[in-house]
Design a protein around this motif. Structure first.
Motif, PDB file in Angstrom:
ATOM      1  N   ALA A 204      -3.088  38.795  47.412  1.00 40.89           N
ATOM      2  CA  ALA A 204      -4.349  38.128  47.072  1.00 40.89           C
ATOM      3  C   ALA A 204      -5.315  39.100  46.393  1.00 40.89           C
ATOM      4  O   ALA A 204      -5.973  38.756  45.398  1.00 40.89           O
ATOM      5  N   LEU A 205      -5.420  40.319  46.916  1.00 36.96           N
ATOM      6  CA  LEU A 205      -6.344  41.287  46.329  1.00 36.96           C
ATOM      7  C   LEU A 205      -5.833  41.821  44.991  1.00 36.96           C
ATOM      8  O   LEU A 205      -6.622  42.091  44.085  1.00 36.96           O
ATOM      9  N   ILE A 206      -4.532  41.949  44.842  1.00 37.15           N
ATOM     10  CA  ILE A 206      -3.969  42.336  43.548  1.00 37.15           C
ATOM     11  C   ILE A 206      -4.223  41.231  42.521  1.00 37.15           C
ATOM     12  O   ILE A 206      -4.546  41.498  41.357  1.00 37.15           O
ATOM     13  N   THR A 207      -4.079  39.972  42.949  1.00 45.67           N
ATOM     14  CA  THR A 207      -4.393  38.848  42.064  1.00 45.67           C
ATOM     15  C   THR A 207      -5.848  38.897  41.624  1.00 45.67           C
ATOM     16  O   THR A 207      -6.177  38.671  40.452  1.00 45.67           O
ATOM     17  N   LEU A 208      -6.751  39.212  42.574  1.00 44.88           N
ATOM     18  CA  LEU A 208      -8.164  39.360  42.229  1.00 44.88           C
ATOM     19  C   LEU A 208      -8.346  40.475  41.202  1.00 44.88           C
ATOM     20  O   LEU A 208      -9.102  40.332  40.237  1.00 44.88           O
ATOM     21  N   GLY A 209      -7.641  41.591  41.395  1.00 42.00           N
ATOM     22  CA  GLY A 209      -7.727  42.692  40.439  1.00 42.00           C
ATOM     23  C   GLY A 209      -7.262  42.286  39.051  1.00 42.00           C
ATOM     24  O   GLY A 209      -7.866  42.675  38.034  1.00 42.00           O
ATOM     25  N   ALA A 260     -20.638  35.302  59.429  1.00 43.57           N
ATOM     26  CA  ALA A 260     -21.309  34.539  58.370  1.00 43.57           C
ATOM     27  C   ALA A 260     -21.802  35.415  57.231  1.00 43.57           C
ATOM     28  O   ALA A 260     -22.200  34.904  56.184  1.00 43.57           O
ATOM     29  N   ALA A 261     -21.779  36.740  57.416  1.00 39.31           N
ATOM     30  CA  ALA A 261     -22.289  37.667  56.407  1.00 39.31           C
ATOM     31  C   ALA A 261     -21.215  38.176  55.456  1.00 39.31           C
ATOM     32  O   ALA A 261     -21.504  38.983  54.572  1.00 39.31           O
ATOM     33  N   MET A 262     -19.982  37.698  55.620  1.00 42.00           N
ATOM     34  CA  MET A 262     -18.885  38.210  54.807  1.00 42.00           C
ATOM     35  C   MET A 262     -19.019  37.802  53.331  1.00 42.00           C
ATOM     36  O   MET A 262     -19.623  36.773  53.023  1.00 42.00           O
ATOM     37  N   PRO A 263     -18.455  38.593  52.417  1.00 37.92           N
ATOM     38  CA  PRO A 263     -18.527  38.258  50.985  1.00 37.92           C
ATOM     39  C   PRO A 263     -17.677  37.051  50.629  1.00 37.92           C
ATOM     40  O   PRO A 263     -16.892  36.562  51.446  1.00 37.92           O
ATOM     41  N   THR A 264     -17.807  36.594  49.401  1.00 32.57           N
ATOM     42  CA  THR A 264     -17.083  35.414  48.917  1.00 32.57           C
ATOM     43  C   THR A 264     -15.579  35.587  49.067  1.00 32.57           C
ATOM     44  O   THR A 264     -15.021  36.653  48.794  1.00 32.57           O
ATOM     45  N   SER A 265     -14.918  34.525  49.487  1.00 33.93           N
ATOM     46  CA  SER A 265     -13.479  34.567  49.754  1.00 33.93           C
ATOM     47  C   SER A 265     -12.664  34.777  48.479  1.00 33.93           C
ATOM     48  O   SER A 265     -12.931  34.172  47.442  1.00 33.93           O
ATOM     49  N   VAL A 266     -11.643  35.636  48.593  1.00 33.42           N
ATOM     50  CA  VAL A 266     -10.684  35.809  47.497  1.00 33.42           C
ATOM     51  C   VAL A 266     -10.011  34.483  47.178  1.00 33.42           C
ATOM     52  O   VAL A 266      -9.700  34.183  46.018  1.00 33.42           O
ATOM     53  N   ASN A 267      -9.809  33.665  48.210  1.00 35.33           N
ATOM     54  CA  ASN A 267      -9.139  32.374  47.998  1.00 35.33           C
ATOM     55  C   ASN A 267      -9.912  31.465  47.054  1.00 35.33           C
ATOM     56  O   ASN A 267      -9.316  30.634  46.359  1.00 35.33           O
ATOM     57  N   SER A 268     -11.251  31.577  47.031  1.00 32.85           N
ATOM     58  CA  SER A 268     -12.032  30.742  46.116  1.00 32.85           C
ATOM     59  C   SER A 268     -11.707  31.091  44.670  1.00 32.85           C
ATOM     60  O   SER A 268     -11.682  30.214  43.796  1.00 32.85           O
ATOM     61  N   ALA A 269     -11.454  32.378  44.401  1.00 33.64           N
ATOM     62  CA  ALA A 269     -11.069  32.793  43.052  1.00 33.64           C
ATOM     63  C   ALA A 269      -9.635  32.373  42.735  1.00 33.64           C
ATOM     64  O   ALA A 269      -9.316  32.008  41.593  1.00 33.64           O
ATOM     65  N   ILE A 270      -8.779  32.397  43.764  1.00 33.48           N
ATOM     66  CA  ILE A 270      -7.379  32.025  43.552  1.00 33.48           C
ATOM     67  C   ILE A 270      -7.253  30.545  43.198  1.00 33.48           C
ATOM     68  O   ILE A 270      -6.547  30.169  42.256  1.00 33.48           O
ATOM     69  N   ILE A 271      -7.962  29.676  43.939  1.00 38.68           N
ATOM     70  CA  ILE A 271      -7.853  28.246  43.633  1.00 38.68           C
ATOM     71  C   ILE A 271      -8.576  27.911  42.334  1.00 38.68           C
ATOM     72  O   ILE A 271      -8.193  26.974  41.626  1.00 38.68           O
ATOM     73  N   ALA A 272      -9.624  28.678  41.997  1.00 33.24           N
ATOM     74  CA  ALA A 272     -10.289  28.470  40.708  1.00 33.24           C
ATOM     75  C   ALA A 272      -9.335  28.803  39.562  1.00 33.24           C
ATOM     76  O   ALA A 272      -9.303  28.109  38.537  1.00 33.24           O
TER      77      ALA A 272
END
Length: 308
Positions: A204-209, A260-272
């Motif tokens: 997931a993080l490599i995909t984000l990269g 609740a303070a965590m950054p935006t989910s990697v999954n939101s970028a993956i499904i986008a």
């Protein structure tokens, strides 16, 4: 407080950014196919981690319902606020969905779990709260999140039928049934599922990269900053309000507010990326919120300790 910041940076952020940078390098060197990567995540890896997390977690019904209720209430408030801003500034329909998803879906897994483990020193009760938040996040991301993206260019019925074809739904349902019925899976089935689950964070993080490597960083920046502000500042503030409203104290309150303070989910970028709905904005929101969280998460950890 400075020691907490240094510890979170090196123990949590550094591993995250190393994997993202590897993805950037791979994309620039080999021009990886983003379509294939998104399919690998959506149809193979994410169902694996959802299945194993749901199957393995010992769930107290009382805690499960309480934290699930708080999480859904928080998501509902964030949804209303983010959509109000999107309508106020006349975002396009696709951007409204992407903006909302970037605010309501947060990284409760590969960021939230290590932070919880670090702050509460492997307290199983605190971790059970984080796992429940993670499960609700996964369920909503891969149900409402995908449905909203598909509804942009399809009728609600077609979007629903398309969602019903995804393995994520059946991974969730089967894991819940097996967990509640206390059915022990044979190793021949369980071990492959754990192997898949273990691969999720890295891929997931490599995909984000890979997505970051394709970014034009000057596009939609004010929208990205707005998303980051809502995600990192408003979200924990709303969580604190919910906790005060229901008079929740102690570890439960601290763990929920920090989650609740965590950054935006990697999954939101993956499904986008998968559904070609503002993937550039979504990847920028993940990256910017993750960078800024080095400061904001540390502040929330400190403030939650003083408040509860």
């Amino acid at each position: 407080m400075m020691q907490q910041w240094i510890t979170i940076f090196f123990d949590v952020l550094c591993p995250v950014f190393i994997l993202v940078l590897i993805g950037v390098w791979l994309q620039r060197k080999f021009s990886l196919d983003m379509y294939t990567l998104s399919k690998l995540n959506i149809y193979f890896l994410v169902p694996g981690i959802i299945f194993t997390k749901l199957y393995e977690t010992a769930l107290s019904i009382n805690i499960l319902l309480t934290i699930a209720g708080f999480t859904l209430l928080l998501l509902g408030l964030l949804y209303l606020i983010s959509n109000a801003i999107a309508y106020l500034f006349r975002f396009s329909k696709s951007m409204r969905v992407a903006f909302s998803n970037s605010v309501i879906f947060y990284n409760s897994g590969n960021y939230g779990v290590p932070v919880n483990d670090l702050v509460f020193k492997q307290d199983p009760f605190a971790m059970s709260i984080q796992v429940i938040v993670l499960l609700i996040q996964n369920i909503t991301t891969f149900s409402y999140g995908i449905f909203a993206l598909q509804s942009n260019d399809r009728s609600p019925l077609k979007a629903l039928l398309s969602y019903l074809r995804l393995p994520v739904l059946y991974a969730m349902l089967s894991a819940l049934v097996l967990n509640m019925a206390n059915i022990q899976l044979p190793d021949a089935i369980y071990l492959p599922a754990t192997y898949i689950s273990d691969a999720v964070i890295a891929i997931a993080l490599i995909t984000l990269g890979c997505q970051v490597a394709q970014l034009r960083l000057k596009k939609n920046l004010w929208k990205v900053y707005s998303s980051v502000s809502l995600r990192l500042l408003l979200s924990p503030a709303l969580a604190a309000g919910i906790l005060f409203l229901f008079d929740v104290q102690g570890v439960t309150a601290q763990a929920f507010m920090i989650s609740a303070a965590m950054p935006t989910s990697v999954n939101s970028a993956i499904i986008a990326q998968e559904y070609k709905n503002e993937p550039e904005f979504s990847a920028q929101a993940v990256l910017a919120s993750t960078i800024c969280s080095a400061l904001t998460v540390t502040l929330v950890i400190y403030i939650s300790g003083q408040m509860f």
